[in-house]
Design a protein around this motif. Structure first.
Motif, PDB file in Angstrom:
ATOM      1  N   ALA A  58       0.852  -1.148   0.116  1.00 53.42           N
ATOM      2  CA  ALA A  58       0.208  -0.244  -0.361  1.00 53.42           C
ATOM      3  C   ALA A  58       1.435   0.821  -0.006  1.00 53.42           C
ATOM      4  O   ALA A  58       2.167   1.422   0.423  1.00 53.42           O
ATOM      5  N   LEU A  59       0.702   1.766  -1.146  1.00 52.51           N
ATOM      6  CA  LEU A  59       1.217   3.370  -0.898  1.00 52.51           C
ATOM      7  C   LEU A  59       0.481   4.139  -0.822  1.00 52.51           C
ATOM      8  O   LEU A  59      -0.741   4.911  -0.580  1.00 52.51           O
ATOM      9  N   VAL A  60       0.911   5.366   0.437  1.00 52.31           N
ATOM     10  CA  VAL A  60       0.228   5.855   1.255  1.00 52.31           C
ATOM     11  C   VAL A  60       1.132   7.707   0.626  1.00 52.31           C
ATOM     12  O   VAL A  60       2.093   7.911   1.553  1.00 52.31           O
ATOM     13  N   ARG A  61      -0.174   8.238   0.289  1.00 52.97           N
ATOM     14  CA  ARG A  61       0.896   9.797  -0.308  1.00 52.97           C
ATOM     15  C   ARG A  61      -0.237  10.760   0.011  1.00 52.97           C
ATOM     16  O   ARG A  61      -1.412  10.848   0.597  1.00 52.97           O
ATOM     17  N   GLY A  62       0.513  11.728   0.303  1.00 47.43           N
ATOM     18  CA  GLY A  62       0.417  13.270   1.118  1.00 47.43           C
ATOM     19  C   GLY A  62       1.426  14.227   1.413  1.00 47.43           C
ATOM     20  O   GLY A  62       2.174  13.816   1.419  1.00 47.43           O
ATOM     21  N   GLU A  63       0.967  15.590   0.934  1.00 47.73           N
ATOM     22  CA  GLU A  63       1.866  16.726   1.169  1.00 47.73           C
ATOM     23  C   GLU A  63       2.163  16.176   2.823  1.00 47.73           C
ATOM     24  O   GLU A  63       2.251  15.454   3.581  1.00 47.73           O
ATOM     25  N   ALA A  64       3.580  17.161   3.149  1.00 40.75           N
ATOM     26  CA  ALA A  64       3.949  17.386   4.363  1.00 40.75           C
ATOM     27  C   ALA A  64       2.726  17.666   5.623  1.00 40.75           C
ATOM     28  O   ALA A  64       2.806  19.027   5.337  1.00 40.75           O
ATOM     29  N   GLY A  65       3.384  17.129   6.489  1.00 38.97           N
ATOM     30  CA  GLY A  65       2.028  17.795   7.461  1.00 38.97           C
ATOM     31  C   GLY A  65       0.464  16.975   7.732  1.00 38.97           C
ATOM     32  O   GLY A  65      -0.372  17.423   8.178  1.00 38.97           O
ATOM     33  N   ILE A  66       0.595  16.430   6.399  1.00 42.73           N
ATOM     34  CA  ILE A  66      -0.815  15.584   6.383  1.00 42.73           C
ATOM     35  C   ILE A  66      -1.654  14.349   6.651  1.00 42.73           C
ATOM     36  O   ILE A  66      -3.099  14.247   6.877  1.00 42.73           O
ATOM     37  N   GLY A  67      -0.641  14.084   7.943  1.00 47.21           N
ATOM     38  CA  GLY A  67      -1.119  13.578   8.878  1.00 47.21           C
ATOM     39  C   GLY A  67      -0.936  11.586   8.657  1.00 47.21           C
ATOM     40  O   GLY A  67      -1.009  10.167   8.691  1.00 47.21           O
ATOM     41  N   LYS A  68      -0.100  11.073   7.502  1.00 47.17           N
ATOM     42  CA  LYS A  68       0.737   9.678   7.403  1.00 47.17           C
ATOM     43  C   LYS A  68       1.318   8.806   8.259  1.00 47.17           C
ATOM     44  O   LYS A  68       0.095   8.133   7.967  1.00 47.17           O
ATOM     45  N   THR A  69       2.002   9.873   9.324  1.00 43.62           N
ATOM     46  CA  THR A  69       2.299   8.855  10.047  1.00 43.62           C
ATOM     47  C   THR A  69       1.459   8.604  10.556  1.00 43.62           C
ATOM     48  O   THR A  69       1.387   7.684  11.699  1.00 43.62           O
ATOM     49  N   THR A  70       0.421   9.437  11.660  1.00 38.63           N
ATOM     50  CA  THR A  70      -0.337   9.189  12.097  1.00 38.63           C
ATOM     51  C   THR A  70      -1.411   8.081  11.579  1.00 38.63           C
ATOM     52  O   THR A  70      -1.978   6.801  12.307  1.00 38.63           O
ATOM     53  N   VAL A  71      -1.538   8.114  10.551  1.00 38.26           N
ATOM     54  CA  VAL A  71      -2.934   7.157   9.874  1.00 38.26           C
ATOM     55  C   VAL A  71      -1.645   5.819  10.121  1.00 38.26           C
ATOM     56  O   VAL A  71      -2.698   5.385  10.601  1.00 38.26           O
ATOM     57  N   VAL A  72      -0.561   5.551   9.950  1.00 40.78           N
ATOM     58  CA  VAL A  72      -0.213   4.189  10.144  1.00 40.78           C
ATOM     59  C   VAL A  72       0.292   3.917  11.281  1.00 40.78           C
ATOM     60  O   VAL A  72      -0.122   2.337  12.037  1.00 40.78           O
ATOM     61  N   ASN A  73       0.278   5.287  12.546  1.00 39.10           N
ATOM     62  CA  ASN A  73       0.481   4.148  13.688  1.00 39.10           C
ATOM     63  C   ASN A  73      -0.969   4.112  14.591  1.00 39.10           C
ATOM     64  O   ASN A  73      -0.740   2.865  14.918  1.00 39.10           O
ATOM     65  N   ARG A  74      -2.130   4.846  13.471  1.00 41.38           N
ATOM     66  CA  ARG A  74      -3.457   3.838  14.453  1.00 41.38           C
ATOM     67  C   ARG A  74      -3.035   2.474  13.418  1.00 41.38           C
ATOM     68  O   ARG A  74      -4.205   1.670  14.560  1.00 41.38           O
ATOM     69  N   LEU A  75      -3.141   1.859  12.376  1.00 46.21           N
ATOM     70  CA  LEU A  75      -2.980   0.744  11.844  1.00 46.21           C
ATOM     71  C   LEU A  75      -2.634  -0.069  12.648  1.00 46.21           C
ATOM     72  O   LEU A  75      -2.909  -0.789  13.025  1.00 46.21           O
ATOM     73  N   ALA A  76      -1.507   0.621  12.944  1.00 43.09           N
ATOM     74  CA  ALA A  76      -0.715  -0.612  13.713  1.00 43.09           C
ATOM     75  C   ALA A  76      -1.148  -1.179  15.115  1.00 43.09           C
ATOM     76  O   ALA A  76      -0.809  -1.989  15.644  1.00 43.09           O
ATOM     77  N   GLN A  77      -1.959   0.474  15.459  1.00 44.45           N
ATOM     78  CA  GLN A  77      -2.854  -0.106  16.887  1.00 44.45           C
ATOM     79  C   GLN A  77      -3.644  -1.153  16.481  1.00 44.45           C
ATOM     80  O   GLN A  77      -4.357  -1.969  17.569  1.00 44.45           O
ATOM     81  N   LEU A  78      -4.564  -0.963  15.495  1.00 49.33           N
ATOM     82  CA  LEU A  78      -5.368  -1.318  15.125  1.00 49.33           C
ATOM     83  C   LEU A  78      -5.522  -3.334  14.608  1.00 49.33           C
ATOM     84  O   LEU A  78      -6.389  -3.929  14.570  1.00 49.33           O
ATOM     85  N   ALA A  79      -4.327  -3.082  14.603  1.00 46.78           N
ATOM     86  CA  ALA A  79      -3.764  -4.837  14.407  1.00 46.78           C
ATOM     87  C   ALA A  79      -3.642  -6.175  15.320  1.00 46.78           C
ATOM     88  O   ALA A  79      -4.119  -5.651  16.977  1.00 46.78           O
ATOM     89  N   ASP A  80      -4.519  -6.872  14.754  1.00 46.47           N
ATOM     90  CA  ASP A  80      -4.443  -7.834  15.624  1.00 46.47           C
ATOM     91  C   ASP A  80      -2.702  -8.519  16.344  1.00 46.47           C
ATOM     92  O   ASP A  80      -2.202  -8.039  15.628  1.00 46.47           O
ATOM     93  N   PRO A  81      -2.820  -8.822  18.234  1.00 43.90           N
ATOM     94  CA  PRO A  81      -2.032  -9.100  18.559  1.00 43.90           C
ATOM     95  C   PRO A  81      -1.202  -9.841  18.073  1.00 43.90           C
ATOM     96  O   PRO A  81       0.373  -9.272  17.360  1.00 43.90           O
ATOM     97  N   HIS A  82      -1.775 -10.808  16.951  1.00 38.14           N
ATOM     98  CA  HIS A  82      -0.034 -12.415  16.768  1.00 38.14           C
ATOM     99  C   HIS A  82       0.257 -11.323  15.169  1.00 38.14           C
ATOM    100  O   HIS A  82       1.081 -12.240  14.886  1.00 38.14           O
ATOM    101  N   ILE A  83      -0.093 -10.490  14.455  1.00 39.70           N
ATOM    102  CA  ILE A  83       0.829  -9.679  13.833  1.00 39.70           C
ATOM    103  C   ILE A  83       1.787  -9.195  14.059  1.00 39.70           C
ATOM    104  O   ILE A  83       1.601  -8.072  15.374  1.00 39.70           O
ATOM    105  N   ARG A  84       2.876  -9.134  13.660  1.00 38.80           N
ATOM    106  CA  ARG A  84       4.044  -8.600  13.755  1.00 38.80           C
ATOM    107  C   ARG A  84       4.100  -6.784  13.562  1.00 38.80           C
ATOM    108  O   ARG A  84       3.964  -6.851  11.563  1.00 38.80           O
ATOM    109  N   ILE A  85       4.657  -6.452  14.034  1.00 42.96           N
ATOM    110  CA  ILE A  85       5.275  -4.909  14.081  1.00 42.96           C
ATOM    111  C   ILE A  85       6.327  -4.284  13.564  1.00 42.96           C
ATOM    112  O   ILE A  85       6.893  -4.663  14.324  1.00 42.96           O
ATOM    113  N   LEU A  86       6.667  -3.934  11.942  1.00 45.54           N
ATOM    114  CA  LEU A  86       8.271  -4.002  11.817  1.00 45.54           C
ATOM    115  C   LEU A  86       7.836  -2.275  11.168  1.00 45.54           C
ATOM    116  O   LEU A  86       7.314  -1.881   9.808  1.00 45.54           O
ATOM    117  N   VAL A  87       8.547  -1.410  11.889  1.00 43.28           N
ATOM    118  CA  VAL A  87       8.933   0.209  11.250  1.00 43.28           C
ATOM    119  C   VAL A  87       9.790   0.428  11.603  1.00 43.28           C
ATOM    120  O   VAL A  87      10.799   0.586  11.929  1.00 43.28           O
TER     121      VAL A  87
END
Length: 867
Positions: A28-57
């Motif tokens: 998945a390519l997530v694109r947008g200008e600086a400050g648009i919230g890309k990091t916030t979105v991927v952080n929330r995605l990591a929080q929503l992930a099932d516990p058995h999924i490994r998170i690599l950042v």
């Protein structure tokens, strides 16, 4: 920060993750200008992930010499032992890149994973190759790879552009754009801050980073963090590109490329550099700054002499070609920047007229103010025209002090000129807005003066509007219906004669409204008038009527009608830039929420109105009254100071006429147990209403006199009040229940039998009205009624964690990963209320985070026996 307007993207990414871990993998390519919230979105995605999924950042950095495989080094500690060894070898230079790539691929095959690579636009060549390697082989890997990048910082020759071209051929690659926040979302973020949400939206362009920085430092014209971010980007430009950006900042946010090219030789190359830096963008034949605040930060650093030179150049260039209406505002701006007062007076008034016709009243006010700075050289009549335009634009954009001041000056100048017709019209306009700032006595006196002046002249549209103003005041001040009707008839006759459709529809509305308030009939005619004004495209008339309907539905306590009327008025006023009317609507909505028993929501809505710097005095008075009454019902201190402040903002008649003022003071006295003060405050209100009929105002005051043992005077009282005064408490309570007003129904039941008292007590407890609970218990003791001890509800007792039904609703939404704001929107409650529920859920579950709560319930569901 709440993730507003990112729900759809998060849902898509969560779906991609679920699909990828069960195969085949995806990118998945997530694109947008600086400050648009890309990091916030991927952080929330990591929080929503099932516990058995490994998170690599991992992340790429803006280094002069990027770290080879920098993101891989970040995430190496989370990899398996074999992969960690190979990555360490790559760092030491003992492993080839292809060995590292294969090892990472094997590691991803071993664990369901979410792999995030942030800021790929800063990636080194090896990281680009790694992404190419992974992307080609992802279908066989149980992983979702998310790569974020700034699409405003990659040009035609950027390495990432080539990589994106390669990825375009892979069907398992999906692309997601992060758009700026909408005006409504910015308004939600700005709620409770002492800022103008519309201004925040305009200068931020909806960029979440800029919005939050403005809200964090509202006193700073340009927040330091924004200034520093802009300076950092400018530092990377060549001298030629920096000059181009400086010129653009002086020219304005949007500039035609031909004009820019005439001032900057070799434009294409320098513009490409500025675009790649993410400062500006091109759109067809126009280039513009991404955000107005960015332009202002750049402009702040441009030397004054250079600014003057550019303004003069562009003014000359623009005047040499045909001028369009949309050019007028720019011409006026450059004229002032060039120090050319003659040119300012040539363009600023026309720019203001154009803005006002477009519904951009704030911009119109600014252009009129610009022209007035140089108006001393104009003839008096032209200067007065500018004052009149400035007054109207200011008042419609809720710059009330400036609008009233210009209106007063215009009246004096028209009188000095002997221009009686315009003097009368200015007096009428001034009267309309004096009421909104709470000066009802002066508004009435000024409105009558307008009629006297105009009745001495040949009839015209001005007299029609002057009669309409008195018709409005008679309705708002609850004078006898015949008075309102008489002014309405005069207005309609002149309005039809002189073709003023707005005056005619308003007169019909207010005549019907007066009957509705006094006799209960006329609602359909009021609705027809509002629809007619909207259909005829009469924005100022329609906006006013829509907000008045909101007020009157609240005054009559019909919660269903209130919700619909408020929604309509808010939407219309937002669409047509009627800020003053919008703020009025929101204030009356806070009262409507209070009528429904939603104290927390009402307090939040009132506080949001108070925080807006443009809120008119009448609006502030009502909001303060709502806050005071909420505090009184909740048994909190410092109630009277709020009510006294509300009273100090407006005339005493206005405090009564708007509907809540005196009733709030009377109820507060009752909640404090001061029956003498109840009778005194109620009598003051009834005395003020002696020569006016309004059953929805006199009725509640008379009922309060009766509730504390007094003898209520014979007054007109509406529906449930009339029943209560006649001794039919059950009928009155049923009517209040039907109107959706549980608190008022409970108040009436205090006059009933033991069962009614128990029902009232339960209602007050459910609404959190602690002061009313205390008063009810005292009444029960005095009457020998024993309160029923209630344990938790059955649903709460059966829940293993002791959660209420509402808390279970909140927990389900927590499991979906929603924020407080998102939970509030789903459950139709205020964000603060949602936050309280979330806190209660976490406490009862004995956990500290939302994720722990979701996991605990998830685990509990899987360990419960199934039938």
């Amino acid at each position: 920060m709440n993730l507003l307007e990112r729900e759809a993207l998060l849902q898509d990414l969560t779906s991609h993750l679920q699909d990828a871990v069960s195969g085949p993998g995806r990118l998945a390519l997530v694109r947008g200008e600086a400050g648009i919230g890309k990091t916030t979105v991927v952080n929330r995605l990591a929080q929503l992930a099932d516990p058995h999924i490994r998170i690599l950042v991992g992340a790429c950095d803006p280094l002069a010499v990027p770290r080879p495989l920098g993101p891989l080094m970040d995430l190496a500690p989370r990899l398996g032992q074999a992969a960690r060894t190979v990555v360490a070898g790559a760092l030491a230079g003992t492993c080839r890149p292809d060995e590292v790539f294969d090892c990472l691929l094997a590691d991803l095959n071993a664990y369901p994973s979410l792999l995030v690579v942030e800021d790929v636009h800063w990636a080194d060549e090896a990281t680009m190759d790694l992404l190419r390697h992974l992307a080609r082989r992802l279908p066989s890997v149980p992983a979702l790879v998310v790569a974020t990048y700034r699409d405003d910082e990659i040009g035609r020759t950027h390495d990432l552009t080539a990589l994106l071209g390669t990825l375009a051929a892979y069907p398992w690659v999906c692309r997601h754009d992060l758009a700026p926040l909408s005006r409504r979302a910015v308004g939600r973020l700005a709620a409770g801050h002492a800022v103008d949400a519309e201004q925040v939206y305009r200068v931020s362009g909806g960029n979440p980073f800029i919005v939050t920085q403005i809200l964090a430092a509202p006193a700073e014209f340009i927040p330091a963090t924004v200034r520093e971010a802009v300076a950092g980007r400018l530092a990377g430009l060549t001298a030629t590109a920096r000059r181009a950006v400086d010129v653009l900042a002086v020219l304005g946010r949007r500039v035609a490329l031909p004009l820019l090219a005439s001032m900057l030789p070799g434009l294409e190359e320098t513009l490409d550099e500025a675009v790649a830096a993410g400062i500006v963008r091109t759109d067809g034949q126009v280039t513009e700054f991404r955000h107005e605040l960015t332009r202002l930060a750049v402009l702040e650093s441009v030397p004054a002499a250079h600014r003057l030179q550019v303004h003069r150049q562009v003014l000359a260039a623009m005047r040499s070609r045909p001028i369009a209406a949309d050019d007028l505002a720019l011409l006026a701006d450059h004229a002032e920047g060039a120090g050319d007062p003659v040119a300012v007076l040539e363009y600023a008034p026309d720019a203001a007229t154009h803005a006002a016709a477009s519904g951009a009243h704030r911009e119109a006010a600014a252009q009129y103010a610009r022209a007035l700075r140089y108006a001393d050289r104009l003839p008096t009549d032209r200067r007065t025209d500018l004052l009149e335009g400035h007054s109207q634009a200011c008042l419609l954009s809720s710059q009330l002090d400036e609008g009233i001041a210009s209106g007063r000056r215009a009246v004096k100048l028209r009188r000095a000129l002997g221009d009686r017709r315009h003097e009368g019209d200015d007096l009428r306009w001034l009267s309309c807005w004096l009421w909104l700032i709470g000066r009802t006595v002066e508004a009435r006196r000024t409105g009558q003066a307008a009629v006297r002046v105009l009745e001495g002249l040949e009839p015209g549209r001005e007299l029609a509007r002057a009669y309409l103003n008195l018709c409005q005041l008679a309705c708002y001040e609850h004078e006898p219906v015949a008075v309102t009707a008489a002014y309405a008839e005069k207005t309609i006759a002149l309005g039809e004669r002189f073709g003023d459709a707005g005056a005619v529809v308003q007169a019909r509305f207010h005549a019907s409204a007066a009957r509705m308030l006094d006799q209960g009939a006329g609602w359909e005619n009021c609705e027809k008038a509002v629809s007619s004004a909207m259909a005829q495209d009469l924005p100022e008339d329609a906006g006013l009527l829509a907000l008045i309907m909101s007020w009157f539905t609240v005054l009559q306590g019909d919660t269903d009608r209130t919700a619909a009327a408020v929604d309509r008025a808010e939407a219309y006023c937002l669409d047509h830039g009627l800020l003053s009317y919008l703020l009025c609507t929101r204030a009356w909505n806070s009262w409507g929420l209070l009528n429904r028993g939603l104290c927390a929501e009402a307090a939040e809505a009132a506080q949001n109105v108070l925080s807006h710097p443009g809120s008119p005095p009448v609006v502030r008075s009502l909001a303060l009254t709502v806050l005071g009454l909420v505090r009184a019902r909740q048994g909190k201190a410092q109630v009277w100071p709020l009510l006294e402040q509300a009273a100090s903002l407006v005339d005493s008649d206005c405090l009564l006429d708007t509907g809540l003022g005196w009733e709030a003071r009377v109820e507060t006295a009752w909640l404090l147990g001061d029956h003498e003060l109840v009778q005194a405050e109620a009598q003051r209100g009834l005395d003020a209403l002696a020569n006016r009929g309004h059953p929805w105002l006199s009725g509640p005051l008379a009922c309060w006199v009766r509730r504390v043992g007094g003898v209520p005077p014979p007054v007109a009282a509406a529906g449930p009040y009339a029943l209560e005064l006649a001794g039919d408490w059950a009928g009155a309570a049923a009517q209040w229940d039907g109107l959706g007003r549980p608190y008022h129904a409970a108040l009436v039941r205090l006059s009933g039998d033991a069962s009614a008292l128990h029902q009232a007590l339960a209602t007050f407890e459910a609404l959190g009205a602690r002061a009313a609970v205390g008063r009810t218990r005292a009444m029960m003791r005095s009457r020998g009624v024993r309160p029923i001890r209630r344990g938790p509800r059955a649903a709460t007792r059966s829940n293993p964690y002791g959660l209420t039904i509402r808390e279970m609703d909140v927990l389900k939404l927590l499991h979906e990963g929603l924020s407080d704001a998102e939970i509030a929107a789903r459950l139709y409650i205020a964000p603060k209320t949602a936050g309280h529920h979330v806190g209660a859920v976490l406490a009862k579950l004995g956990v500290h985070t939302r994720q722990e709560a979701a996991r605990k319930v998830h685990d509990s569901d899987h360990t419960q026996p199934h039938g």
